[in-house]
Structure formats: C-alpha cells, structure tokens
Design a protein around this motif. Structure first.
Motif, PDB file in Angstrom:
ATOM      1  N   ALA A  58     -37.924  14.275  20.179  1.00 11.31           N
ATOM      2  CA  ALA A  58     -37.352  13.171  20.961  1.00 11.31           C
ATOM      3  C   ALA A  58     -38.350  12.058  21.205  1.00 11.31           C
ATOM      4  O   ALA A  58     -37.986  10.880  21.208  1.00 11.31           O
ATOM      5  CB  ALA A  58     -36.817  13.703  22.290  1.00 11.31           C
ATOM      6  N   PHE A  59     -39.614  12.397  21.404  1.00 12.82           N
ATOM      7  CA  PHE A  59     -40.603  11.360  21.711  1.00 12.82           C
ATOM      8  C   PHE A  59     -41.409  10.949  20.474  1.00 12.82           C
ATOM      9  O   PHE A  59     -41.282   9.825  19.987  1.00 12.82           O
ATOM     10  CB  PHE A  59     -41.558  11.837  22.798  1.00 12.82           C
ATOM     11  CG  PHE A  59     -42.724  10.903  23.012  1.00 12.82           C
ATOM     12  CD1 PHE A  59     -42.524   9.655  23.587  1.00 12.82           C
ATOM     13  CD2 PHE A  59     -44.005  11.257  22.629  1.00 12.82           C
ATOM     14  CE1 PHE A  59     -43.590   8.777  23.767  1.00 12.82           C
ATOM     15  CE2 PHE A  59     -45.074  10.403  22.801  1.00 12.82           C
ATOM     16  CZ  PHE A  59     -44.865   9.149  23.367  1.00 12.82           C
ATOM     17  N   THR A  60     -42.218  11.855  19.953  1.00 10.05           N
ATOM     18  CA  THR A  60     -43.146  11.484  18.876  1.00 10.05           C
ATOM     19  C   THR A  60     -42.399  11.062  17.614  1.00 10.05           C
ATOM     20  O   THR A  60     -42.661   9.986  17.052  1.00 10.05           O
ATOM     21  CB  THR A  60     -44.086  12.653  18.567  1.00 10.05           C
ATOM     22  OG1 THR A  60     -44.684  13.119  19.780  1.00 10.05           O
ATOM     23  CG2 THR A  60     -45.190  12.221  17.611  1.00 10.05           C
ATOM     24  N   GLY A  61     -41.484  11.892  17.142  1.00 12.79           N
ATOM     25  CA  GLY A  61     -40.739  11.544  15.934  1.00 12.79           C
ATOM     26  C   GLY A  61     -39.895  10.297  16.102  1.00 12.79           C
ATOM     27  O   GLY A  61     -39.830   9.444  15.202  1.00 12.79           O
ATOM     28  N   GLN A  62     -39.253  10.167  17.260  1.00 14.94           N
ATOM     29  CA  GLN A  62     -38.426   8.995  17.534  1.00 14.94           C
ATOM     30  C   GLN A  62     -39.254   7.715  17.560  1.00 14.94           C
ATOM     31  O   GLN A  62     -38.881   6.693  16.980  1.00 14.94           O
ATOM     32  CB  GLN A  62     -37.722   9.177  18.882  1.00 14.94           C
ATOM     33  CG  GLN A  62     -36.856   8.017  19.302  1.00 14.94           C
ATOM     34  CD  GLN A  62     -35.520   8.036  18.605  1.00 14.94           C
ATOM     35  OE1 GLN A  62     -35.373   7.464  17.522  1.00 14.94           O
ATOM     36  NE2 GLN A  62     -34.552   8.681  19.202  1.00 14.94           N
ATOM     37  N   ALA A 107     -48.522   7.639  19.549  1.00 13.48           N
ATOM     38  CA  ALA A 107     -47.561   8.739  19.647  1.00 13.48           C
ATOM     39  C   ALA A 107     -48.234  10.083  19.374  1.00 13.48           C
ATOM     40  O   ALA A 107     -47.976  11.069  20.069  1.00 13.48           O
ATOM     41  CB  ALA A 107     -46.411   8.515  18.676  1.00 13.48           C
ATOM     42  N   ASN A 108     -49.122  10.125  18.385  1.00 10.54           N
ATOM     43  CA  ASN A 108     -49.818  11.381  18.079  1.00 10.54           C
ATOM     44  C   ASN A 108     -50.846  11.737  19.143  1.00 10.54           C
ATOM     45  O   ASN A 108     -51.014  12.907  19.491  1.00 10.54           O
ATOM     46  CB  ASN A 108     -50.478  11.292  16.705  1.00 10.54           C
ATOM     47  CG  ASN A 108     -49.479  11.433  15.568  1.00 10.54           C
ATOM     48  OD1 ASN A 108     -48.801  12.440  15.447  1.00 10.54           O
ATOM     49  ND2 ASN A 108     -49.373  10.417  14.736  1.00 10.54           N
ATOM     50  N   ILE A 109     -51.530  10.722  19.667  1.00 11.81           N
ATOM     51  CA  ILE A 109     -52.512  10.977  20.735  1.00 11.81           C
ATOM     52  C   ILE A 109     -51.807  11.533  21.971  1.00 11.81           C
ATOM     53  O   ILE A 109     -52.261  12.515  22.582  1.00 11.81           O
ATOM     54  CB  ILE A 109     -53.284   9.690  21.071  1.00 11.81           C
ATOM     55  CG1 ILE A 109     -54.226   9.326  19.925  1.00 11.81           C
ATOM     56  CG2 ILE A 109     -54.077   9.855  22.369  1.00 11.81           C
ATOM     57  CD1 ILE A 109     -54.886   7.969  20.081  1.00 11.81           C
ATOM     58  N   VAL A 110     -50.700  10.907  22.352  1.00  9.02           N
ATOM     59  CA  VAL A 110     -49.952  11.378  23.525  1.00  9.02           C
ATOM     60  C   VAL A 110     -49.427  12.787  23.285  1.00  9.02           C
ATOM     61  O   VAL A 110     -49.442  13.639  24.182  1.00  9.02           O
ATOM     62  CB  VAL A 110     -48.796  10.403  23.853  1.00  9.02           C
ATOM     63  CG1 VAL A 110     -47.890  10.992  24.923  1.00  9.02           C
ATOM     64  CG2 VAL A 110     -49.355   9.060  24.308  1.00  9.02           C
ATOM     65  N   TRP A 111     -48.959  13.062  22.066  1.00 11.99           N
ATOM     66  CA  TRP A 111     -48.455  14.407  21.741  1.00 11.99           C
ATOM     67  C   TRP A 111     -49.535  15.451  21.943  1.00 11.99           C
ATOM     68  O   TRP A 111     -49.300  16.489  22.577  1.00 11.99           O
ATOM     69  CB  TRP A 111     -47.946  14.417  20.306  1.00 11.99           C
ATOM     70  CG  TRP A 111     -47.326  15.714  19.882  1.00 11.99           C
ATOM     71  CD1 TRP A 111     -46.030  16.105  20.031  1.00 11.99           C
ATOM     72  CD2 TRP A 111     -47.985  16.806  19.215  1.00 11.99           C
ATOM     73  NE1 TRP A 111     -45.835  17.363  19.512  1.00 11.99           N
ATOM     74  CE2 TRP A 111     -47.009  17.817  19.012  1.00 11.99           C
ATOM     75  CE3 TRP A 111     -49.296  17.027  18.786  1.00 11.99           C
ATOM     76  CZ2 TRP A 111     -47.322  19.023  18.384  1.00 11.99           C
ATOM     77  CZ3 TRP A 111     -49.601  18.233  18.171  1.00 11.99           C
ATOM     78  CH2 TRP A 111     -48.632  19.206  17.965  1.00 11.99           C
ATOM     79  N   PHE A 112     -50.732  15.192  21.415  1.00 13.14           N
ATOM     80  CA  PHE A 112     -51.835  16.139  21.578  1.00 13.14           C
ATOM     81  C   PHE A 112     -52.231  16.283  23.047  1.00 13.14           C
ATOM     82  O   PHE A 112     -52.514  17.389  23.522  1.00 13.14           O
ATOM     83  CB  PHE A 112     -53.046  15.696  20.753  1.00 13.14           C
ATOM     84  CG  PHE A 112     -53.012  16.173  19.327  1.00 13.14           C
ATOM     85  CD1 PHE A 112     -53.202  17.515  19.014  1.00 13.14           C
ATOM     86  CD2 PHE A 112     -52.785  15.279  18.298  1.00 13.14           C
ATOM     87  CE1 PHE A 112     -53.156  17.954  17.698  1.00 13.14           C
ATOM     88  CE2 PHE A 112     -52.743  15.710  16.972  1.00 13.14           C
ATOM     89  CZ  PHE A 112     -52.934  17.052  16.668  1.00 13.14           C
ATOM     90  N   ALA A 113     -52.265  15.170  23.775  1.00 10.18           N
ATOM     91  CA  ALA A 113     -52.633  15.219  25.192  1.00 10.18           C
ATOM     92  C   ALA A 113     -51.635  16.053  25.992  1.00 10.18           C
ATOM     93  O   ALA A 113     -52.021  16.884  26.826  1.00 10.18           O
ATOM     94  CB  ALA A 113     -52.731  13.803  25.753  1.00 10.18           C
ATOM     95  N   LEU A 150     -49.663  18.366  24.818  1.00 12.62           N
ATOM     96  CA  LEU A 150     -49.766  19.758  24.379  1.00 12.62           C
ATOM     97  C   LEU A 150     -50.919  20.478  25.075  1.00 12.62           C
ATOM     98  O   LEU A 150     -50.763  21.598  25.569  1.00 12.62           O
ATOM     99  CB  LEU A 150     -49.952  19.807  22.861  1.00 12.62           C
ATOM    100  CG  LEU A 150     -50.304  21.181  22.254  1.00 12.62           C
ATOM    101  CD1 LEU A 150     -49.171  22.181  22.486  1.00 12.62           C
ATOM    102  CD2 LEU A 150     -50.614  21.049  20.766  1.00 12.62           C
ATOM    103  N   LEU A 151     -52.073  19.813  25.141  1.00 13.93           N
ATOM    104  CA  LEU A 151     -53.282  20.472  25.633  1.00 13.93           C
ATOM    105  C   LEU A 151     -53.381  20.479  27.154  1.00 13.93           C
ATOM    106  O   LEU A 151     -53.740  21.495  27.757  1.00 13.93           O
ATOM    107  CB  LEU A 151     -54.517  19.804  25.023  1.00 13.93           C
ATOM    108  CG  LEU A 151     -54.634  19.895  23.496  1.00 13.93           C
ATOM    109  CD1 LEU A 151     -55.864  19.148  23.004  1.00 13.93           C
ATOM    110  CD2 LEU A 151     -54.682  21.352  23.045  1.00 13.93           C
ATOM    111  N   VAL A 152     -53.106  19.326  27.789  1.00 19.00           N
ATOM    112  CA  VAL A 152     -53.306  19.237  29.243  1.00 19.00           C
ATOM    113  C   VAL A 152     -52.061  18.724  29.961  1.00 19.00           C
ATOM    114  O   VAL A 152     -52.145  18.299  31.109  1.00 19.00           O
ATOM    115  CB  VAL A 152     -54.512  18.333  29.585  1.00 19.00           C
ATOM    116  CG1 VAL A 152     -55.803  18.944  29.107  1.00 19.00           C
ATOM    117  CG2 VAL A 152     -54.333  16.924  29.007  1.00 19.00           C
ATOM    118  N   GLY A 153     -50.912  18.767  29.294  1.00 18.94           N
ATOM    119  CA  GLY A 153     -49.687  18.277  29.908  1.00 18.94           C
ATOM    120  C   GLY A 153     -48.776  19.358  30.417  1.00 18.94           C
ATOM    121  O   GLY A 153     -47.600  19.123  30.664  1.00 18.94           O
ATOM    122  N   GLY A 154     -49.304  20.592  30.570  1.00 20.37           N
ATOM    123  CA  GLY A 154     -48.489  21.675  31.083  1.00 20.37           C
ATOM    124  C   GLY A 154     -47.701  22.412  30.033  1.00 20.37           C
ATOM    125  O   GLY A 154     -46.764  23.136  30.379  1.00 20.37           O
TER     126      GLY A 154
END
Length: 238
Positions: free
Chosen positions: A63-67, A162-168, A170-174
């Motif tokens: 919904a977010f990164t791919g979109q 989008a990729n940076i936010v995805w990794f963030a 994943l790692l520290v976003g709960g």
C-alpha cells in the motif's frame, strides 16, 4: 470501468519482479525467520506473533512503498496525464489504484497465511474479522501516505525515500521489533506511528483473539485522514 482499471493496476504490479520481491518474497522470508530463528525477540506463541508482524509489513510494502514508487514513475512517464485525458474520471483513477492495492494485499495475506499455517500457526477465529478490518484500514492509511509521497515528488526521490521509510519502519517502526523491545523514550514515539499501530492491532486480533482497542484504530485513522487531505492538495499528474 472501476474493475477494469483495478485489474490492470493489480496485474501490472504482480508482473513486476521488484514488486513481487518487495510484496511477497521479503515478507515470507521474514515470517519464516521470525517464527524459526530466536535471534530476534518475539513474544510467544512465536508463529502467531510473527504472522501478525509480517501481515503488517505486507500491507506497508504494497500500500505504501509499492504504491508510491509506481505512482512516481507513472507521473514521470506521463501515464497519469494520458489516462486523465480518457473517459476515466479522476476519482476513478484513484479508486482503481486503491482497489488494486487491496487486491494485491489480499494475495499477499493468502500466501503468508498458508506459510504460517504450515509453520504451525493456529489463529483464533474470534479475531479474524478484527484482523480483516485492521488490514483494510491499514491499507487505506498507508495507501494515502503512498499517494502523498508518490504524487508530489520526483520519481527518483520517491524511489529513494519510499525504500528508506520502508526499512526504517521495518527495523524501528514496531514491525520486526515490537514496541515492548524498544527503549521507553523511543517506544513512546513509535507507538504513534501507523506501522506500530497496525502491527500491535494485528497481534491483539490474531494472537489474543480480541478487539484491537481504540488506540491503534485512532492512530491509523488520523494518519490516513491527514495524508489523504494533504495528497488531494499536492498530487500532480506530471
């Protein structure tokens, strides 16, 4: 017209190798790793907790990164401008993307559910409807965030962000690490993120078999409403 547009968007997404890697292969790999390996702390039952977290990651990925990435490059290559010149109304272009996003999320969750069941997951039936509601709400919230990002910036910037936010996330976003595993100060901030709200809500529904509570729902609604309002003002066709 809506179904035709949604089907086209969904097929284009599933034919893209990078999108398949992002939306299917990585979440499945994370599910197996969280369920089997004990390097990352995961509450018991491990498979149920891992399933809830990877379901949240699947929604974020699609919904977010791919979109965002797809929208950014569609704008760059003039796809949206050409579609806007056809008989398709602008609202239907947006609705088609939303429906396509939900369809891709449904495919992801079927694959992840089968994998989790093979790993020994036994979801409580009382929480399945809550999980479906959270997935739809999460897809709409992250979809609005994806449109906000992909509809306002250059394609190359969208790809990187989008990729940076995805990794963030994943790692520290709960998601990979639960909020309970983070330092108290960081956990208080992460609790307000839509990623943590979706992951925690799905954990409550799919592990405890209970309603997610008002907190996660309110966070997802707030992020989705603000992102949608901003996206309406900032989204460009080119």
């Amino acid at each position: 017209m809506l179904l035709a547009q949604a089907r086209t968007e969904a097929v284009l997404t599933l034919r893209n190798g990078e999108q398949v890697l992002l939306t299917v292969l990585i979440p499945v790999a994370l599910l197996v790793a969280l369920a089997v390996m004990e390097v990352i702390p995961v509450p018991e039952p491990r498979v149920g907790s891992a399933a809830a977290r990877t379901f949240a990651l699947a929604v974020i990925s699609s919904a977010f990164t791919g979109q965002a990435i797809a929208l950014g490059f569609d704008r760059r290559y003039g796809v949206l401008k050409r579609l806007a010149a056809t008989a398709l109304p602008r609202w239907l272009l947006v609705a088609g993307r939303v429906v396509a996003g939900l369809a891709v999320v449904a495919v992801q969750l079927v694959i992840l559910s089968v994998t989790a069941l093979l790993l020994g997951w036994r979801p409580p039936l009382s929480g399945l409807l809550w999980a479906v509601a959270l997935v739809v709400l999460g897809a709409l919230a992250f979809g609005a965030l994806g449109v906000l990002l992909g509809g306002s910036l250059r394609a190359e910037v969208v790809l990187a962000l989008a990729n940076i936010v995805w990794f963030a996330l994943l790692l520290v976003g709960g998601v990979a690490l639960g909020v309970e595993s983070l330092p108290p100060g960081v956990a208080a901030v992460v609790d307000l993120l839509p990623s943590a709200a979706l992951a925690e809500g799905l954990h409550t529904a799919l592990v405890d078999g209970a309603a997610p509570g008002l907190g996660p729902v309110a966070v997802l609604l707030a992020w989705g409403a603000v992102a949608a309002a901003l996206a309406v003002r900032t989204t460009k066709l080119t």
